[in-house]
Scaffold this active site. Structure first.
Site, PDB file in Angstrom:
ATOM      1  N   HIS A 136     -15.253  67.432  54.680  1.00  0.00           N
ATOM      2  CA  HIS A 136     -14.447  66.227  54.837  1.00  0.00           C
ATOM      3  C   HIS A 136     -13.154  66.454  55.616  1.00  0.00           C
ATOM      4  O   HIS A 136     -12.952  65.857  56.667  1.00  0.00           O
ATOM      5  CB  HIS A 136     -14.119  65.634  53.457  1.00  0.00           C
ATOM      6  CG  HIS A 136     -15.317  65.275  52.654  1.00  0.00           C
ATOM      7  ND1 HIS A 136     -15.616  65.866  51.448  1.00  0.00           N
ATOM      8  CD2 HIS A 136     -16.322  64.396  52.895  1.00  0.00           C
ATOM      9  CE1 HIS A 136     -16.732  65.356  50.960  1.00  0.00           C
ATOM     10  NE2 HIS A 136     -17.192  64.470  51.822  1.00  0.00           N
ATOM     11  N   ASP A 171      -4.439  73.051  53.947  1.00  0.00           N
ATOM     12  CA  ASP A 171      -5.712  72.710  54.571  1.00  0.00           C
ATOM     13  C   ASP A 171      -5.503  71.498  55.472  1.00  0.00           C
ATOM     14  O   ASP A 171      -4.368  71.115  55.760  1.00  0.00           O
ATOM     15  CB  ASP A 171      -6.818  72.478  53.530  1.00  0.00           C
ATOM     16  CG  ASP A 171      -6.539  71.332  52.559  1.00  0.00           C
ATOM     17  OD1 ASP A 171      -5.882  70.348  52.948  1.00  0.00           O
ATOM     18  OD2 ASP A 171      -6.992  71.413  51.397  1.00  0.00           O
TER      19      ASP A 171
END
Length: 267
Positions: free
Chosen positions: A92, A149
């Protein structure tokens, strides 16, 4: 466009070419569930592929832009021995950031409130960031024993420099809108009630511009960010060669000669 509960997708009725993607989980500060991430991925892919879309606005509803990962869902899945949370970065977050940075048209983040974790990283990955006066940014990965991230390790230091980026990540210090502006983290700060109109106005200006040139500008900047001067020069040369053959370039030259405003078609 269809409207989904967790992600609102709309095309401007006043300005052709502007698509707005609105994260819509206000009670959960627009935190990212698997469903929202998958819908955002699909919407970004659709916007990238749709030639009628020439600028994208990403924003949120309520008091937050996006609080990052929905930790309730994350913990629940881990406790159920579901491996999905361990794969969400690859499945994702990385593709979302890749679509934002690689979008062949400008992306404007209208940061309407708190932006944390992956939510902040989505804003960092956008081309232009306009913040409401109530907006703030937080890199709190260290507080939950994780590293950055969603491309934040790459984008944040390019926006504000390594020293500031590592400080914000190690200390998990919140940055309010005014400081974000002084750091160069956002392009401008506007009163909360003016954010939507301002973001739409910027998007409208870009949607009326030379879309193919915008795509090449993003492309050569990405190359230059991690290349030698020679490689950057070669990328610029290739881009100029391609853009010189576009209808928009021909229109701009003719408009200059005839002393009129150009009308770009994004081709």
């Amino acid at each position: 466009m269809t409207t989904e509960d967790v992600l609102l997708v709309s095309d401007s009725t006043d300005t052709p070419g502007v698509r707005t993607l609105t994260l819509n989980r206000p009670k959960a500060y627009n935190s990212l569930t698997v469903e929202l991430k998958e819908r955002l991925l699909a919407a970004l892919r659709d916007a990238a592929a749709d030639d009628s879309v020439r600028a994208v606005v990403l924003t949120g509803t309520g008091k937050a832009f996006c609080a990052g990962q929905d930790l309730k869902e994350h913990v629940g899945l881990l406790q159920a021995n579901d491996p999905a949370p361990l794969h969400t970065v690859a499945e994702h977050y990385n593709p979302i950031v890749g679509l934002i940075t690689g979008m062949p048209k400008p992306v404007i983040a209208a940061v309407n409130g708190a932006a944390a974790g992956a939510g902040a990283a989505f804003a960092y990955a956008s081309d232009i960031r306009i913040a409401a006066s109530s907006a703030n940014f937080l890199m709190a990965f260290a507080n939950v024993g994780l590293g950055p991230d969603s491309g934040a390790s790459w984008t944040l230091q390019r926006l504000i420099g390594y020293g500031r980026a590592v400080e914000l990540m190690l200390l998990a210090r919140k940055v309010e809108a005014d400081e974000a502006l002084s750091l160069g983290l956002v392009s401008e700060v506007v009163p909360d009630e003016e954010l939507t109109a301002r973001a739409q106005a910027v998007a409208a200006k870009l949607a009326a511009g030379p879309t193919v040139a915008y795509a090449k500008i993003k492309e050569v900047l990405a190359v230059a960010a991690e290349s030698t001067l020679g490689e950057a020069l070669a990328a610029e040369d290739a881009a100029q060669g391609a853009l010189g053959a576009t209808a928009d370039h021909a229109e701009a030259v003719d408009a200059f000669v005839t002393k009129r405003r150009p009308t770009f078609q994004g081709k």
